[in-house]
Enzyme design. Structure first.
Site, PDB file in Angstrom:
ATOM      1  N   TRP A 128       0.867  -0.792  -0.364  1.00  0.00           N
ATOM      2  CA  TRP A 128       0.199   0.076   0.194  1.00  0.00           C
ATOM      3  C   TRP A 128       0.976   0.645  -0.127  1.00  0.00           C
ATOM      4  O   TRP A 128       1.301   1.009   0.743  1.00  0.00           O
ATOM      5  CB  TRP A 128      -0.962   0.170   0.748  1.00  0.00           C
ATOM      6  N   ASP A 209      -1.546  -6.807   8.115  1.00  0.00           N
ATOM      7  CA  ASP A 209      -2.505  -5.683   8.208  1.00  0.00           C
ATOM      8  C   ASP A 209      -3.533  -6.603   7.549  1.00  0.00           C
ATOM      9  O   ASP A 209      -3.488  -6.867   6.482  1.00  0.00           O
ATOM     10  CB  ASP A 209      -1.594  -4.399   7.081  1.00  0.00           C
ATOM     11  N   LYS A 244     -13.217  -1.140   4.216  1.00  0.00           N
ATOM     12  CA  LYS A 244     -14.178  -1.999   3.263  1.00  0.00           C
ATOM     13  C   LYS A 244     -14.992  -2.248   3.755  1.00  0.00           C
ATOM     14  O   LYS A 244     -16.638  -2.676   3.178  1.00  0.00           O
ATOM     15  CB  LYS A 244     -12.886  -2.339   2.671  1.00  0.00           C
TER      16      LYS A 244
HETATM   17  C1  LMR Z   1      -6.432   2.597  -1.506  1.00  0.00           C
HETATM   18  O1  LMR Z   1      -5.533   1.732  -0.981  1.00  0.00           O
HETATM   19  O2  LMR Z   1      -6.659   3.135  -2.264  1.00  0.00           O
HETATM   20  C2  LMR Z   1      -7.469   2.768   0.081  1.00  0.00           C
HETATM   21  O3  LMR Z   1      -6.388   2.036   1.039  1.00  0.00           O
HETATM   22  C3  LMR Z   1      -7.203   4.410   0.106  1.00  0.00           C
HETATM   23  C4  LMR Z   1      -5.874   5.007   0.735  1.00  0.00           C
HETATM   24  O4  LMR Z   1      -6.519   5.232   1.872  1.00  0.00           O
HETATM   25  O5  LMR Z   1      -5.133   4.706  -0.325  1.00  0.00           O
END
Ligand code: LMR
Length: 397
Positions: A128, A209, A244
């Site tokens: 992420w 996570d 989510k």
């Molecule tokens: C994403 O990965 O698009 C979501 O978790 C929103 C974010 O805050 O990045």
């Protein structure tokens, strides 16, 4: 002047593209950036179960007085139960409600950084976009390492095992065991077992996570992916998000669950987490957590929620399958997306193609190639493929 000692910051790369998409007035634009579930009409509805729980809260909630630093106790108990964990202090578990899964990650980083100076978190790539930022801000050293084969769309277990070998006992290993963001390519249960065993042997602390629980085949079915760690490891940390699976994004609902080796260590860990939270935001917001507690505490609401979650997952799988069925498009083999899980997939495209998609076709995706499948209506999959084909032709490899 305040700004005389500030250095400018780059905006978050994902949110920067999302902003460009929001500013684009072209009709028919496709915004596949931020991970928010959308239905085939492009809407992110409030779940029926949430609406019903909110109605009950509106009617029955008698006070808005503070709850406390660890938040809504009913919510925490419900999350432990949802994960099949007893959550009893005697079992070494401590739990606090946090502002979203990100709040849990940040608190986890701060807790782990306190526990050992110079402690490193090993971070499989890609991850992420915000992981590095949050973990570093929490005081951990970050050791990123590649752990994904983009051509085969597979998580690379061998790379993860090598990282475990290279890590020092006491280091942290971050893993998204259910629905990887951004790739959707998860380790199999057997591979997770191997990894958990190696982590246990090496004396590392897993930081799990869990932001997409329920999107990989079912809330209960997916527990096996967590049990692999919770049953084996004496110490671990879970950052859980309800953004989510309850579609509660803006309500910021999450939990930090910490397993310590005994009751005394559990009490210390809990006390440190409470102090860290108190010194930061003091107490988490209640509304979203109260909604989740209401849903999980009522059989009928829980069944409604479960059915809605299943429907969302099915839609994601249908879109993924439609993309995979296209096979080779514009130099990318989309058939490899088959078998991945969750809201995202990673389309192996060069950045110039991604920019051309944006500029010529109003198709917006992260520059890493990640797309939010939920933002792609099934009837528009063919148009997306046409745009991809045209953009790839314009930008030769
Ligand atoms: C994403 O990965 O698009 C979501 O978790 C929103 C974010 O805050 O990045």
């Amino acid at each position: 002047m305040l700004t005389s000692f500030l250095n400018p910051e780059q905006p978050d790369p994902l949110l920067a593209v999302a902003r460009k998409a929001a500013d684009d007035a072209r009709p028919g634009k496709l915004d596949l950036t931020v991970g928010v579930y959308r239905d085939d009409n492009g809407r992110t509805p409030v779940m029926h179960a949430v609406k019903q729980a909110e109605a009950r809260l509106l009617e029955g909630q008698a006070t808005k007085a503070y709850l406390g630093v660890d938040g809504n106790a009913g919510f925490i108990a419900a999350i432990f139960a949802l994960l099949g964990l007893s959550g009893e202090a005697g079992d070494g578990w401590a739990g606090v409600q946090t502002p979203g899964g990100t709040g849990a990650l940040r608190l986890a980083a701060e807790l782990l950084a306190r526990g050992g100076s110079g402690r490193t978190v090993w971070l499989p790539q890609p991850c992420w976009t915000n992981h590095q930022h949050v973990l570093r801000a929490g005081g951990l050293g970050v050791q990123a390492f590649p752990a994904y084969d983009p051509i085969a769309n597979r998580a690379d277990l061998a790379a993860m095992l090598a990282a475990v070998e290279a890590a020092h006992p006491g280091d942290v290993f971050l893993l998204q065991p259910i629905c990887n963001n951004p790739t959707g390519a998860d380790l199999s249960l057997g591979e997770l077992e191997q990894l958990a065993e190696a982590i246990a042997q090496r004396g590392l602390i897993p930081l799990l996570d869990v932001a997409y629980h329920g999107f990989a085949g079912g809330i209960d079915e997916e527990l096996a992916y967590l049990d692999v760690f919770t049953a084996r490891l004496p110490e671990l940390v879970i950052a859980y998000s309800c953004s989510k699976n309850f579609s509660l994004y803006r309500e910021r609902v999450g939990a930090l669950l910490v397993k310590s080796c005994d009751r005394a260590s559990r009490d210390i860990a809990h006390g440190v987490v409470m102090a860290l939270a108190r010194g930061n935001y003091s107490m988490p917001p209640d509304h979203g957590a109260a909604v989740v507690a209401e849903i999980l505490g009522d059989a009928a609401l829980r069944a409604t929620w479960g059915a809605e979650l299943t429907q969302m997952t099915q839609r994601l799988n249908t879109v993924r399958e439609a993309l995979a069925a296209l096979g080779h498009v514009g130099g990318a083999d989309l058939s490899v997306l088959r078998g991945s899980r969750g809201m995202f997939c990673q389309v192996p495209l060069p950045v110039p193609v991604i920019r051309t998609l944006r500029e010529d076709h109003a198709v917006y995706m992260a520059e890493t190639g990640r797309i939010n499948l939920a933002a792609l209506p099934l009837p528009r999959v063919a148009a997306f493929a046409d745009a991809l084909e045209a953009a790839s032709r314009k930008v030769p490899a």
